[in-house]
Design a protein around this motif. Structure first.
Motif, PDB file in Angstrom:
ATOM      1  N   ASP A  33       0.510  -1.555   0.392  1.00 17.84           N
ATOM      2  CA  ASP A  33       0.097  -0.375  -0.127  1.00 17.84           C
ATOM      3  C   ASP A  33       0.938   1.249   0.113  1.00 17.84           C
ATOM      4  O   ASP A  33       0.583   2.835   0.325  1.00 17.84           O
ATOM      5  CB  ASP A  33      -1.117  -0.087   1.237  1.00 17.84           C
ATOM      6  CG  ASP A  33      -1.948  -1.380   0.831  1.00 17.84           C
ATOM      7  OD1 ASP A  33      -2.160  -1.482   0.424  1.00 17.84           O
ATOM      8  OD2 ASP A  33      -2.574  -1.219   2.286  1.00 17.84           O
ATOM      9  N   ILE A  78       2.777   5.521  -4.790  1.00 15.34           N
ATOM     10  CA  ILE A  78       3.443   5.362  -6.077  1.00 15.34           C
ATOM     11  C   ILE A  78       4.252   6.695  -6.440  1.00 15.34           C
ATOM     12  O   ILE A  78       3.604   7.566  -6.785  1.00 15.34           O
ATOM     13  CB  ILE A  78       1.623   4.805  -6.969  1.00 15.34           C
ATOM     14  CG1 ILE A  78       1.814   3.296  -6.713  1.00 15.34           C
ATOM     15  CG2 ILE A  78       2.814   4.736  -8.377  1.00 15.34           C
ATOM     16  CD1 ILE A  78       0.683   2.735  -7.881  1.00 15.34           C
ATOM     17  N   GLU A 128      -6.321  -4.936 -13.035  1.00 11.47           N
ATOM     18  CA  GLU A 128      -8.005  -3.831 -13.156  1.00 11.47           C
ATOM     19  C   GLU A 128      -9.411  -4.363 -12.955  1.00 11.47           C
ATOM     20  O   GLU A 128      -9.789  -4.031 -12.428  1.00 11.47           O
ATOM     21  CB  GLU A 128      -7.586  -3.556 -14.742  1.00 11.47           C
ATOM     22  CG  GLU A 128      -5.992  -2.541 -14.570  1.00 11.47           C
ATOM     23  CD  GLU A 128      -5.462  -2.363 -16.295  1.00 11.47           C
ATOM     24  OE1 GLU A 128      -6.582  -1.841 -16.544  1.00 11.47           O
ATOM     25  OE2 GLU A 128      -4.268  -2.926 -16.400  1.00 11.47           O
ATOM     26  N   THR A 132      -9.205  -5.508  -9.444  1.00 11.81           N
ATOM     27  CA  THR A 132      -9.252  -4.506  -7.906  1.00 11.81           C
ATOM     28  C   THR A 132     -10.508  -3.542  -8.383  1.00 11.81           C
ATOM     29  O   THR A 132     -10.566  -3.025  -7.723  1.00 11.81           O
ATOM     30  CB  THR A 132      -8.057  -4.138  -8.293  1.00 11.81           C
ATOM     31  OG1 THR A 132      -7.155  -3.791  -9.621  1.00 11.81           O
ATOM     32  CG2 THR A 132      -7.367  -5.514  -7.675  1.00 11.81           C
ATOM     33  N   LEU A 133     -10.409  -3.158  -9.882  1.00  8.87           N
ATOM     34  CA  LEU A 133     -11.830  -1.637 -10.062  1.00  8.87           C
ATOM     35  C   LEU A 133     -13.140  -2.257 -10.253  1.00  8.87           C
ATOM     36  O   LEU A 133     -13.762  -1.132  -9.971  1.00  8.87           O
ATOM     37  CB  LEU A 133     -10.976  -1.011 -11.363  1.00  8.87           C
ATOM     38  CG  LEU A 133      -9.553  -0.569 -10.834  1.00  8.87           C
ATOM     39  CD1 LEU A 133      -9.316  -0.138 -12.149  1.00  8.87           C
ATOM     40  CD2 LEU A 133      -9.604   0.183  -9.595  1.00  8.87           C
ATOM     41  N   LEU A 154      -9.489   8.474  -9.475  1.00  7.70           N
ATOM     42  CA  LEU A 154      -8.735   7.754  -9.494  1.00  7.70           C
ATOM     43  C   LEU A 154      -6.916   8.013  -8.535  1.00  7.70           C
ATOM     44  O   LEU A 154      -6.449   6.689  -8.136  1.00  7.70           O
ATOM     45  CB  LEU A 154      -8.551   6.508 -10.379  1.00  7.70           C
ATOM     46  CG  LEU A 154     -10.115   6.054 -11.300  1.00  7.70           C
ATOM     47  CD1 LEU A 154     -10.380   5.643 -12.331  1.00  7.70           C
ATOM     48  CD2 LEU A 154     -10.730   4.854 -10.276  1.00  7.70           C
ATOM     49  N   ARG A 157      -7.737   7.657  -5.213  1.00  7.04           N
ATOM     50  CA  ARG A 157      -7.336   5.619  -5.187  1.00  7.04           C
ATOM     51  C   ARG A 157      -5.838   4.910  -5.208  1.00  7.04           C
ATOM     52  O   ARG A 157      -5.820   4.196  -4.225  1.00  7.04           O
ATOM     53  CB  ARG A 157      -8.368   5.355  -5.624  1.00  7.04           C
ATOM     54  CG  ARG A 157      -8.555   4.426  -5.433  1.00  7.04           C
ATOM     55  CD  ARG A 157     -10.033   3.107  -6.456  1.00  7.04           C
ATOM     56  NE  ARG A 157      -9.921   2.180  -6.438  1.00  7.04           N
ATOM     57  CZ  ARG A 157     -10.730   1.150  -6.228  1.00  7.04           C
ATOM     58  NH1 ARG A 157     -12.158   1.506  -7.106  1.00  7.04           N
ATOM     59  NH2 ARG A 157     -10.761   0.011  -6.720  1.00  7.04           N
ATOM     60  N   PHE A 158      -5.381   5.841  -6.062  1.00 13.38           N
ATOM     61  CA  PHE A 158      -4.206   4.578  -6.526  1.00 13.38           C
ATOM     62  C   PHE A 158      -3.115   5.077  -5.992  1.00 13.38           C
ATOM     63  O   PHE A 158      -2.444   4.307  -5.470  1.00 13.38           O
ATOM     64  CB  PHE A 158      -3.782   5.043  -8.152  1.00 13.38           C
ATOM     65  CG  PHE A 158      -5.163   4.583  -9.076  1.00 13.38           C
ATOM     66  CD1 PHE A 158      -5.983   3.714  -9.144  1.00 13.38           C
ATOM     67  CD2 PHE A 158      -4.748   4.939 -10.499  1.00 13.38           C
ATOM     68  CE1 PHE A 158      -6.273   2.574  -9.558  1.00 13.38           C
ATOM     69  CE2 PHE A 158      -5.324   4.456 -11.163  1.00 13.38           C
ATOM     70  CZ  PHE A 158      -6.713   3.201 -11.077  1.00 13.38           C
ATOM     71  N   ILE A 197      -1.150   7.872  -5.607  1.00 16.98           N
ATOM     72  CA  ILE A 197      -0.438   8.349  -6.750  1.00 16.98           C
ATOM     73  C   ILE A 197       0.904   9.483  -6.338  1.00 16.98           C
ATOM     74  O   ILE A 197      -0.676  10.467  -5.285  1.00 16.98           O
ATOM     75  CB  ILE A 197      -0.774   8.788  -7.988  1.00 16.98           C
ATOM     76  CG1 ILE A 197      -0.887   6.984  -8.973  1.00 16.98           C
ATOM     77  CG2 ILE A 197       0.641   9.394  -8.858  1.00 16.98           C
ATOM     78  CD1 ILE A 197      -1.770   7.328 -10.438  1.00 16.98           C
ATOM     79  N   LEU A 203      -5.035   3.928 -15.931  1.00 13.34           N
ATOM     80  CA  LEU A 203      -5.627   2.992 -15.024  1.00 13.34           C
ATOM     81  C   LEU A 203      -4.469   1.563 -15.028  1.00 13.34           C
ATOM     82  O   LEU A 203      -4.655   0.459 -14.048  1.00 13.34           O
ATOM     83  CB  LEU A 203      -6.997   1.941 -15.412  1.00 13.34           C
ATOM     84  CG  LEU A 203      -8.593   2.561 -15.445  1.00 13.34           C
ATOM     85  CD1 LEU A 203      -8.437   3.934 -15.074  1.00 13.34           C
ATOM     86  CD2 LEU A 203      -9.077   1.688 -15.182  1.00 13.34           C
ATOM     87  N   PRO A 263      -1.331   1.232 -11.412  1.00 16.34           N
ATOM     88  CA  PRO A 263      -1.605   0.303  -9.863  1.00 16.34           C
ATOM     89  C   PRO A 263      -1.276  -1.168 -10.309  1.00 16.34           C
ATOM     90  O   PRO A 263      -0.113  -2.010  -9.383  1.00 16.34           O
ATOM     91  CB  PRO A 263      -2.322   0.249  -8.973  1.00 16.34           C
ATOM     92  CG  PRO A 263      -3.338   0.967 -10.015  1.00 16.34           C
ATOM     93  CD  PRO A 263      -3.173   1.943 -11.424  1.00 16.34           C
ATOM     94  N   ASP A 288       2.361  -3.000  -8.851  1.00 19.80           N
ATOM     95  CA  ASP A 288       2.232  -3.888  -8.145  1.00 19.80           C
ATOM     96  C   ASP A 288       2.843  -4.744  -8.664  1.00 19.80           C
ATOM     97  O   ASP A 288       3.332  -5.990  -7.676  1.00 19.80           O
ATOM     98  CB  ASP A 288       0.820  -4.303  -8.086  1.00 19.80           C
ATOM     99  CG  ASP A 288       0.716  -5.488  -6.840  1.00 19.80           C
ATOM    100  OD1 ASP A 288       0.248  -5.078  -5.526  1.00 19.80           O
ATOM    101  OD2 ASP A 288      -0.007  -6.910  -7.556  1.00 19.80           O
TER     102      ASP A 288
END
Length: 467
Positions: free
Chosen positions: A31, A34, A117, A120-121, A154, A157-158, A160, A418, A421, A425
């Motif tokens: 977590d 990024i 993607e 998770t999305l 996003l 959420r990501f 970044i 998208l 992440p 990961d």
């Protein structure tokens, strides 16, 4: 019963003991924010926060990793919405081409990223197929209509923290300035100076571009004015937050010419009268000049060589660049970079990051160079090599010679927002697995492995890219 996609144990070692260590290490960074210091996302999508149009545009049309394999399987590019001839392609039909050919992506990095993607999305765990294509399309489209799925939401959420774009030297960087001034936008979106088309006399429109560059900066029309114009635009980028300059070259050839020879080549280049040998000399001299500028202004110098762009000219002429037929070449670094490194390789202000799509150069050249020159760092696996097995081979090839701390940290290098992440990961899982093996083999202690895992996603890229 529908086939389901991989679980959260994906890319973990199969040996139970090593897997437990890898999961422990992965938990340290799963977590973490990024850092994306090199990529190609359009900053306009964050500035305007425009909703994504449809599943095809989001996941297929702009991702040449995906379209190239579908094309190879017999799907025309115009039916995938690629380029101007593809304008107006039915997005549901485009999605159907991917779903119906899902089995063809098995084992590829693209499949892993897309599975990540979707899972998770969109909470999709069933494998796409011709039978469920319409249902999955509707599920994705419904999510795209949700305000929580807009680009800025996003971005948050990501997780970044830093996102670098790639920009033309004459870009006004208005989008970057607006994002930096927006109190409602969190995170850093940094421009990157990409001067390739202004340095290669064989690039289409070279003369016109250089004349616009000189006119914009009000410099003289000789070689000295041209060099100063590039310096001026680099300063403009730095003022807008840039930390690096990126160079996509055919080969990392460098040479230092005397001023008279450089002026002569420049004059002929503007007139389009250089032969292939002379054009190579000019490119090599300009790559040397870019390193000299980086010593002076501090921009990190990333070099992405060894790709024959637009290999199939008919496709390029019809659909444009970045349409899936850029093909790797064997690349040599040791002799090509020697003039640059002899001049600047020990300069503390130069950070030179070398990338490759030629795996044979990892242990033969790049790692040994990074193991001596303080200015030189090993770029992460790039393009055709940013895949799980290739990442593992890369770590094995470079670590025994140069260690972990001479590498750049992961670079996602993507246009597909998208997938950011998913790609990071993937890298974190691969590195956790690699470190776990070293721990299991009593080659690295667990506390040291934990520190390295954390540093690979934070301290190392911050240092290398001067963040």
């Amino acid at each position: 019963m529908p086939a389901t996609m991989p679980s959260d144990l994906a890319l973990m070692p199969t040996d139970e003991k090593t897997r437990e260590i890898a999961l422990d290490l992965y938990s340290e960074v799963a977590d973490a924010p990024i850092l994306s210091p090199h990529g190609h996302v359009d900053p306009g999508i964050l500035l305007h926060d425009t909703p994504f149009a449809d599943p095809a545009e989001l996941l297929i049309t702009k991702d040449h990793y995906v379209t190239r394999l579908l094309f190879a399987a017999g799907v025309p590019l115009e039916e995938l919405g690629v380029g101007a001839p593809g304008a107006g392609a039915d997005p549901r039909r485009v999605w159907g081409h991917l779903a119906g050919n899902w089995h063809r992506f098995a084992g590829t990095a693209s499949a892993y990223w897309l599975e990540y993607e979707l899972r998770t999305l969109f909470d999709i765990t069933d494998e796409p197929s011709a039978e469920n294509a319409d249902a999955l399309y509707d599920t994705i489209q419904a999510r795209l209509d949700d305000p929580d799925f807009r680009p800025r939401a996003l971005f948050d959420r990501f997780g970044i923290d830093v996102l670098a774009t790639t920009d033309d030297p004459l870009d006004d960087l208005a989008a970057h300035a607006a994002l930096a001034a927006d109190p409602d936008f969190r995170g850093r979106v940094l421009p990157t100076f990409r001067p390739d088309a202004y340095l290669d006399p064989e690039a289409e429109g070279f003369g016109d571009r250089v004349r616009r560059l000189i006119q914009t900066t009000a410099q003289s029309t000789d070689f000295a004015g041209y060099v100063q114009a590039l310096r001026d635009r680099r300063a403009y980028f730095i003022a807008h937050g840039a930390v690096s300059a990126d160079h996509g070259v055919l080969e990392p050839y460098t040479t230092d010419l005397d001023p008279a020879a450089a002026q002569d080549l420049f004059a002929h280049a503007l007139e389009g009268r250089l032969d292939a040998r002379a054009a190579r000399e000019f490119r090599g001299h300009m790559l040397f000049q870019m390193a000299k500028m980086s010593v002076d202004d501090g921009l990190v110098m990333t070099v992405h060589p060894g790709v024959r762009r637009n290999h199939h000219r008919p496709t390029f002429e019809r659909f444009g660049p970045d349409t899936g037929h850029d093909i790797p070449l064997r690349t040599d670094y040791t002799d090509n970079l020697r003039p640059l490194l002899e001049a600047f390789g020990t300069e503390p202000n130069l950070h030179l990051v070398l990338f490759t799509v030629d795996e044979t150069s990892f242990s033969r050249e790049i790692a040994p160079l990074a193991g001596f020159y303080p200015s030189l760092y090993i770029g992460a696996p790039w393009w055709f090599l940013d895949a799980p097995d290739a990442m593992g081979r890369w770590r094995s090839a470079v670590t025994e010679t140069a260690g972990f701390y001479r590498s750049s940290g992961f670079i996602d290098d993507t246009r597909a927002f998208l997938s950011i992440p998913a790609r990071h990961d993937t890298s974190r899982r691969v590195d956790a697995s690699f470190l776990a093996r070293l721990v299991a083999e009593r080659r690295v202690t667990l506390p040291t492995a934990r520190r390295i895992a954390r540093d690979l996603v934070d301290a190392i890229p911050r240092e290398v890219f001067k963040l």
